[in-house]
Design a protein around this motif. Sequence first.
Motif, PDB file in Angstrom:
ATOM      1  N   PHE A 116     -12.845 -11.057  -5.453  1.00 54.49           N
ATOM      2  CA  PHE A 116     -13.389  -9.752  -5.837  1.00 54.49           C
ATOM      3  C   PHE A 116     -13.179  -8.721  -4.737  1.00 54.49           C
ATOM      4  O   PHE A 116     -12.746  -7.589  -4.997  1.00 54.49           O
ATOM      5  CB  PHE A 116     -14.885  -9.882  -6.173  1.00 54.49           C
ATOM      6  CG  PHE A 116     -15.563  -8.567  -6.361  1.00 54.49           C
ATOM      7  CD1 PHE A 116     -15.438  -7.878  -7.552  1.00 54.49           C
ATOM      8  CD2 PHE A 116     -16.322  -8.008  -5.345  1.00 54.49           C
ATOM      9  CE1 PHE A 116     -16.055  -6.648  -7.734  1.00 54.49           C
ATOM     10  CE2 PHE A 116     -16.942  -6.789  -5.511  1.00 54.49           C
ATOM     11  CZ  PHE A 116     -16.817  -6.104  -6.707  1.00 54.49           C
ATOM     12  N   LEU A 117     -13.488  -9.099  -3.513  1.00 55.28           N
ATOM     13  CA  LEU A 117     -13.297  -8.175  -2.395  1.00 55.28           C
ATOM     14  C   LEU A 117     -11.829  -7.803  -2.234  1.00 55.28           C
ATOM     15  O   LEU A 117     -11.502  -6.643  -1.970  1.00 55.28           O
ATOM     16  CB  LEU A 117     -13.829  -8.793  -1.102  1.00 55.28           C
ATOM     17  CG  LEU A 117     -15.342  -8.876  -0.986  1.00 55.28           C
ATOM     18  CD1 LEU A 117     -15.735  -9.648   0.265  1.00 55.28           C
ATOM     19  CD2 LEU A 117     -15.950  -7.492  -0.969  1.00 55.28           C
ATOM     20  N   ALA A 118     -10.944  -8.774  -2.387  1.00 55.49           N
ATOM     21  CA  ALA A 118      -9.522  -8.501  -2.219  1.00 55.49           C
ATOM     22  C   ALA A 118      -8.994  -7.565  -3.294  1.00 55.49           C
ATOM     23  O   ALA A 118      -8.191  -6.670  -3.014  1.00 55.49           O
ATOM     24  CB  ALA A 118      -8.730  -9.809  -2.236  1.00 55.49           C
ATOM     25  N   ILE A 119      -9.466  -7.733  -4.527  1.00 56.64           N
ATOM     26  CA  ILE A 119      -8.938  -6.925  -5.629  1.00 56.64           C
ATOM     27  C   ILE A 119      -9.558  -5.532  -5.673  1.00 56.64           C
ATOM     28  O   ILE A 119      -8.862  -4.528  -5.830  1.00 56.64           O
ATOM     29  CB  ILE A 119      -9.149  -7.648  -6.974  1.00 56.64           C
ATOM     30  CG1 ILE A 119      -8.268  -8.893  -7.021  1.00 56.64           C
ATOM     31  CG2 ILE A 119      -8.834  -6.731  -8.142  1.00 56.64           C
ATOM     32  CD1 ILE A 119      -8.537  -9.785  -8.217  1.00 56.64           C
TER      33      ILE A 119
ATOM     34  N   MET B 115     -10.434  -3.922  -1.051  1.00 58.36           N
ATOM     35  CA  MET B 115      -9.356  -3.708  -0.091  1.00 58.36           C
ATOM     36  C   MET B 115      -8.530  -2.450  -0.363  1.00 58.36           C
ATOM     37  O   MET B 115      -8.071  -1.812   0.590  1.00 58.36           O
ATOM     38  CB  MET B 115      -8.447  -4.944  -0.029  1.00 58.36           C
ATOM     39  CG  MET B 115      -9.127  -6.150   0.613  1.00 58.36           C
ATOM     40  SD  MET B 115      -9.826  -5.808   2.234  1.00 58.36           S
ATOM     41  CE  MET B 115      -8.353  -5.726   3.206  1.00 58.36           C
ATOM     42  N   PRO B 116      -8.315  -2.041  -1.629  1.00 58.12           N
ATOM     43  CA  PRO B 116      -7.589  -0.779  -1.825  1.00 58.12           C
ATOM     44  C   PRO B 116      -8.280   0.430  -1.179  1.00 58.12           C
ATOM     45  O   PRO B 116      -7.614   1.309  -0.634  1.00 58.12           O
ATOM     46  CB  PRO B 116      -7.538  -0.629  -3.345  1.00 58.12           C
ATOM     47  CG  PRO B 116      -7.595  -2.025  -3.854  1.00 58.12           C
ATOM     48  CD  PRO B 116      -8.493  -2.743  -2.906  1.00 58.12           C
ATOM     49  N   PHE B 117      -9.616   0.467  -1.199  1.00 57.14           N
ATOM     50  CA  PHE B 117     -10.333   1.549  -0.527  1.00 57.14           C
ATOM     51  C   PHE B 117     -10.129   1.482   0.977  1.00 57.14           C
ATOM     52  O   PHE B 117      -9.950   2.501   1.645  1.00 57.14           O
ATOM     53  CB  PHE B 117     -11.834   1.492  -0.839  1.00 57.14           C
ATOM     54  CG  PHE B 117     -12.149   1.757  -2.274  1.00 57.14           C
ATOM     55  CD1 PHE B 117     -11.971   3.015  -2.825  1.00 57.14           C
ATOM     56  CD2 PHE B 117     -12.633   0.746  -3.089  1.00 57.14           C
ATOM     57  CE1 PHE B 117     -12.256   3.262  -4.145  1.00 57.14           C
ATOM     58  CE2 PHE B 117     -12.928   0.975  -4.408  1.00 57.14           C
ATOM     59  CZ  PHE B 117     -12.736   2.236  -4.939  1.00 57.14           C
ATOM     60  N   TYR B 118     -10.178   0.283   1.500  1.00 60.68           N
ATOM     61  CA  TYR B 118     -10.025   0.079   2.935  1.00 60.68           C
ATOM     62  C   TYR B 118      -8.626   0.492   3.399  1.00 60.68           C
ATOM     63  O   TYR B 118      -8.474   1.243   4.358  1.00 60.68           O
ATOM     64  CB  TYR B 118     -10.311  -1.386   3.265  1.00 60.68           C
ATOM     65  CG  TYR B 118     -10.202  -1.739   4.716  1.00 60.68           C
ATOM     66  CD1 TYR B 118     -11.093  -1.220   5.643  1.00 60.68           C
ATOM     67  CD2 TYR B 118      -9.201  -2.576   5.172  1.00 60.68           C
ATOM     68  CE1 TYR B 118     -10.990  -1.540   6.983  1.00 60.68           C
ATOM     69  CE2 TYR B 118      -9.092  -2.907   6.502  1.00 60.68           C
ATOM     70  CZ  TYR B 118      -9.989  -2.379   7.399  1.00 60.68           C
ATOM     71  OH  TYR B 118      -9.885  -2.689   8.719  1.00 60.68           O
ATOM     72  N   TYR B 119      -7.587   0.022   2.706  1.00 55.19           N
ATOM     73  CA  TYR B 119      -6.221   0.371   3.103  1.00 55.19           C
ATOM     74  C   TYR B 119      -5.872   1.816   2.784  1.00 55.19           C
ATOM     75  O   TYR B 119      -5.077   2.435   3.481  1.00 55.19           O
ATOM     76  CB  TYR B 119      -5.212  -0.564   2.432  1.00 55.19           C
ATOM     77  CG  TYR B 119      -5.164  -1.925   3.073  1.00 55.19           C
ATOM     78  CD1 TYR B 119      -4.890  -2.063   4.423  1.00 55.19           C
ATOM     79  CD2 TYR B 119      -5.399  -3.065   2.332  1.00 55.19           C
ATOM     80  CE1 TYR B 119      -4.853  -3.301   5.019  1.00 55.19           C
ATOM     81  CE2 TYR B 119      -5.361  -4.316   2.923  1.00 55.19           C
ATOM     82  CZ  TYR B 119      -5.091  -4.425   4.267  1.00 55.19           C
ATOM     83  OH  TYR B 119      -5.060  -5.654   4.843  1.00 55.19           O
ATOM     84  N   GLY B 120      -6.460   2.369   1.721  1.00 52.62           N
ATOM     85  CA  GLY B 120      -6.182   3.756   1.358  1.00 52.62           C
ATOM     86  C   GLY B 120      -6.694   4.757   2.372  1.00 52.62           C
ATOM     87  O   GLY B 120      -6.201   5.878   2.464  1.00 52.62           O
ATOM     88  N   SER B 121      -7.686   4.355   3.174  1.00 47.80           N
ATOM     89  CA  SER B 121      -8.248   5.269   4.169  1.00 47.80           C
ATOM     90  C   SER B 121      -7.441   5.301   5.461  1.00 47.80           C
ATOM     91  O   SER B 121      -7.745   6.073   6.353  1.00 47.80           O
ATOM     92  CB  SER B 121      -9.684   4.855   4.496  1.00 47.80           C
ATOM     93  OG  SER B 121      -9.698   3.644   5.203  1.00 47.80           O
ATOM     94  N   LYS B 122      -6.426   4.446   5.587  1.00 48.32           N
ATOM     95  CA  LYS B 122      -5.583   4.332   6.787  1.00 48.32           C
ATOM     96  C   LYS B 122      -6.380   3.887   8.022  1.00 48.32           C
ATOM     97  O   LYS B 122      -5.983   4.137   9.147  1.00 48.32           O
ATOM     98  CB  LYS B 122      -4.863   5.656   7.096  1.00 48.32           C
ATOM     99  CG  LYS B 122      -4.023   6.192   5.965  1.00 48.32           C
ATOM    100  CD  LYS B 122      -2.701   5.490   5.884  1.00 48.32           C
ATOM    101  CE  LYS B 122      -1.767   6.225   4.961  1.00 48.32           C
ATOM    102  NZ  LYS B 122      -1.691   5.665   3.653  1.00 48.32           N
TER     103      LYS B 122
END
Length: 154
Positions: A26-29, A32-39
């Motif tokens: 769940f966390l990966a799907i 993580m997009p929010f985390y990586y999208g913030s740079k």
Amino acid sequence: MAASGAKYGMATVHFYWIGAIPAMIFLAIFMMPFYYGSKARSVPEYLKLRFDEKTRGFNAFSFAIMTIFASGISMYALAKLAQVILPIEFTIILGGNNGFLEIANTILPKSQDIGGILFRPFDLYLLLSAVIVLVYTYLGGLSSAIYNEVLQFF
């Protein structure tokens, strides 16, 4: 995990396979997009970007307190184990013959006070573990602590 598996049996398997793995997926799907999208490159950096510096500072403070408590628990467990395995007791006598420091070694259960500082086995091993960790961290810096963590992991 091995100790809880021996104590609780299949409940531990259910916790890790049915609880933990779906949570990680769940966390990966979804997260993580929010985390990586913030740079952001780290969780504290993400907290600073998403909220503010006070939130990042609170995270750092709470992590430091948690680390201190976890280290204390580890040192306590080590001292209790060493006390059972090797029960050495000694007394440091200050101002002995000719004013020198004398160490009187004895074996448990002798614990009478002879006018010095009495170190029972638990106290001895607690101080010894703290000194060893302090020395290798001071001499080797952060890299020695990192290598120690890696060796304990494998």
